[in-house]
Design a protein around this motif. Structure first.
Motif, short mmCIF file in Angstrom:
data_model
loop_
_atom_site.label_atom_id
_atom_site.label_comp_id
_atom_site.label_asym_id
_atom_site.label_seq_id
_atom_site.Cartn_x
_atom_site.Cartn_y
_atom_site.Cartn_z
N ARG A 70 20.05 48.75 48.23
CA ARG A 70 18.84 48.57 47.44
C ARG A 70 18.91 47.20 46.76
O ARG A 70 19.91 46.49 46.87
CB ARG A 70 18.70 49.70 46.43
N ASP A 104 22.07 45.46 44.72
CA ASP A 104 23.25 45.42 45.61
C ASP A 104 23.01 44.52 46.81
O ASP A 104 23.91 43.85 47.30
CB ASP A 104 23.61 46.83 46.11
N GLN A 113 11.57 47.23 41.83
CA GLN A 113 12.29 48.51 41.86
C GLN A 113 12.47 49.03 40.43
O GLN A 113 12.56 48.25 39.47
CB GLN A 113 13.67 48.33 42.51
N GLU A 169 15.07 50.40 38.98
CA GLU A 169 16.33 49.97 38.34
C GLU A 169 16.18 48.57 37.75
O GLU A 169 16.72 48.24 36.69
CB GLU A 169 17.49 49.93 39.34
N GLU A 170 15.47 47.71 38.48
CA GLU A 170 15.23 46.34 38.03
C GLU A 170 14.40 46.35 36.74
O GLU A 170 14.69 45.59 35.80
CB GLU A 170 14.48 45.60 39.16
N ASP A 221 14.22 48.71 34.49
CA ASP A 221 15.09 49.19 33.39
C ASP A 221 16.01 48.06 32.90
O ASP A 221 16.26 47.91 31.70
CB ASP A 221 15.96 50.37 33.85
N TRP A 222 16.51 47.29 33.85
CA TRP A 222 17.41 46.18 33.51
C TRP A 222 16.66 45.13 32.67
O TRP A 222 17.18 44.62 31.67
CB TRP A 222 17.93 45.56 34.82
N SER A 276 11.68 50.09 47.97
CA SER A 276 11.17 49.76 46.64
C SER A 276 10.04 50.66 46.17
O SER A 276 9.95 50.98 44.99
CB SER A 276 10.72 48.30 46.62
#
Ligand code: GUN
Ligand code: ZN
Length: 427
Positions: free
Chosen positions: A88, A91, A232, A234-235, A237-238, A298
């Motif tokens: 993803r 990574d 995405q 996770e992105e 949230d980051w 995504s």
């Protein structure tokens, strides 16, 4: 004067706003006259042959003469790592992308990859590219140099990153500003080239770097600015962790002068209602990258909803997060992504996105993406029966759209018969 004969397709209006039959101008036996790198005339083959009896003729028979495809978001340095397995976004960047991008510090390698990239995109009928380069000035010089050699229209810029990346791929706020400024002065508006100010995305820039790039854009308002947003979860949230004071992802860019007309926002999948409204209100451009969005896992871009709200939307391969250099494969993926959201995009809408839609997103619709006389003669000639599978399906078609759709869904570089760039035959 040259006269190209064949089927012609161009758009007078946006097929997301008007019915396809009204928005699209299709001629079964049409002609495009080109002279001095520009489209001089458009009409039926009979009319234009009579009007220009001495013109040199290229007769493409039943093939389609289309404006060249326009890729509104790509990473040419990722050409050699396209189709890398199993990751993803974050990574994938760390495992495949960053190590490869580091190699473009070497000017010879950067030229090799840029040349390979343009040969592949041209073979796929793409006549305008918009690319992120790497943090290295060498990669920007290689990109523009190879584009200039081929006479193609290219937009791009130095990717800026001063945190959350390997050491050998980081600049600083100051060097990002200085290098971007020097490259901009060297390449912007030279021949058919345009410099694009390029912060990679919020996670890889400090607030200081975003601020200086916002300032640079303010000083150079004829440049576009490209970045990524909400690709995405996770992105996202980051980004919330890195910028706790921002209301949302867009607000990060807004806080540093990186929003407004001329902003190209790649992906834009998981936008909040506030972000959607602000992007529309400030007339920014969204760039849909469907093969990438499925390949990296995504999510589903809301084409139908965003188009209905009047967003400016371009289409792109996102090479090498995307899995193809072909805008035909990209149209097919856009169709499939929309189907998964319950909407069937009309072939006219798909073709518009790859030509005039991308031109509008790049604010170049007065120059490219159309067969309108006066625009630049970038033309892609499409064989609508390029494989046995496509040919047998198209043979049973009762309308032009039905004949075109199998090429959209099953076509690739085999469908590209010829490519004209600035009035010259290149492929
Ligand atoms: N977000 C930040 N960098 C990249 C990239 O190179 N590719 C994609 N798909 N998304 C990104
Ligand atoms: Zn990208």
């Amino acid at each position: 004067m040259k006269l190209l004969l064949g089927q012609t397709l161009t758009f007078g209006e946006n097929p997301f706003e008007a019915p396809a039959e009204v928005a699209a101008h299709h001629e079964t036996r049409g002609a495009v006259a080109i002279r001095g790198g520009l489209i001089a005339d458009l009409g039926t083959a009979d009319d234009l042959r009579a009007r220009y009896p001495k013109a040199e003729i290229a007769d493409y028979g039943e093939a389609l003469i289309s404006p060249g495809f326009i890729d509104a978001h790509a990473h040419y340095p990722q050409t050699a790592i396209i189709a890398s397995w199993g990751k993803r976004l974050i990574d994938w960047l760390n495992t495949y992308t960053f190590p490869e991008e580091a190699r473009l510090v070497d000017a010879a390698y950067a030229h090799d990859i840029a040349g390979r990239y343009f040969d592949l995109t041209l073979a796929n009928g793409t006549t305008t590219t918009t690319s992120f380069c790497t943090i290295h000035k060498t990669s920007v010089d290689a990109y523009f140099d190879e584009a200039q050699k081929r006479g193609i229209r290219a937009l791009g810029g130095k990717t800026c990153m001063d945190r959350n990346a390997p050491k050998n791929l980081m600049d600083t706020a100051q060097s990002a500003y200085d290098d971007s400024k020097a490259l901009l002065e060297k390449w912007h508006r030279v021949d058919r080239l345009s410099y694009v100010i390029t912060p990679r995305f919020a996670p890889t820039s400090t607030p200081e770097q975003l601020a200086v790039l916002g300032a640079l854009w303010g000083e150079n308002p004829t440049c576009l600015m490209q970045t990524h947003i909400s690709e995405q979860v996770e992105e996202i949230d980051w980004v919330a962790d890195l910028f706790p004071k921002a209301r949302d992802y867009l607000d990060v860019y807004d806080g540093f002068g990186l929003t407004g007309p001329g902003a190209l926002l790649g992906h834009a999948i998981h936008l909040t209602p506030r972000e959607r409204a602000a992007i529309r209100e400030r007339d920014m451009s969204l760039v849909h990258c469907p093969t990438s969005n499925t390949f990296i896992g995504s999510g589903l871009f809301d084409m139908a909803g965003l188009a209905q709200d009047g967003h400016r939307i371009g289409l792109a391969t996102d090479t090498g997060g995307g899995s193809s250099f072909s805008m035909l494969r990209t149209m097919a993926a856009a169709y499939e992504v929309a189907q998964l959201s319950g909407h069937a995009l009309h072939p006219a809408q798909l073709w518009y996105l790859a030509t005039m839609g991308s031109a509008r997103a790049l604010r170049l619709d007065d120059k490219i993406g159309t067969l309108t006389p006066g625009s630049e003669a970038d033309l892609t000639i499409i064989d609508l029966a390029s494989t046995p599978a496509i040919s047998q399906r198209a043979a049973g078609a009762e309308t032009f759209w039905e004949a075109l759709f199998p090429t959209i869904m099953m076509g690739d570089d085999r469908a590209i018969r010829d490519v004209w760039v600035g009035g010259k035959l290149r492929v």
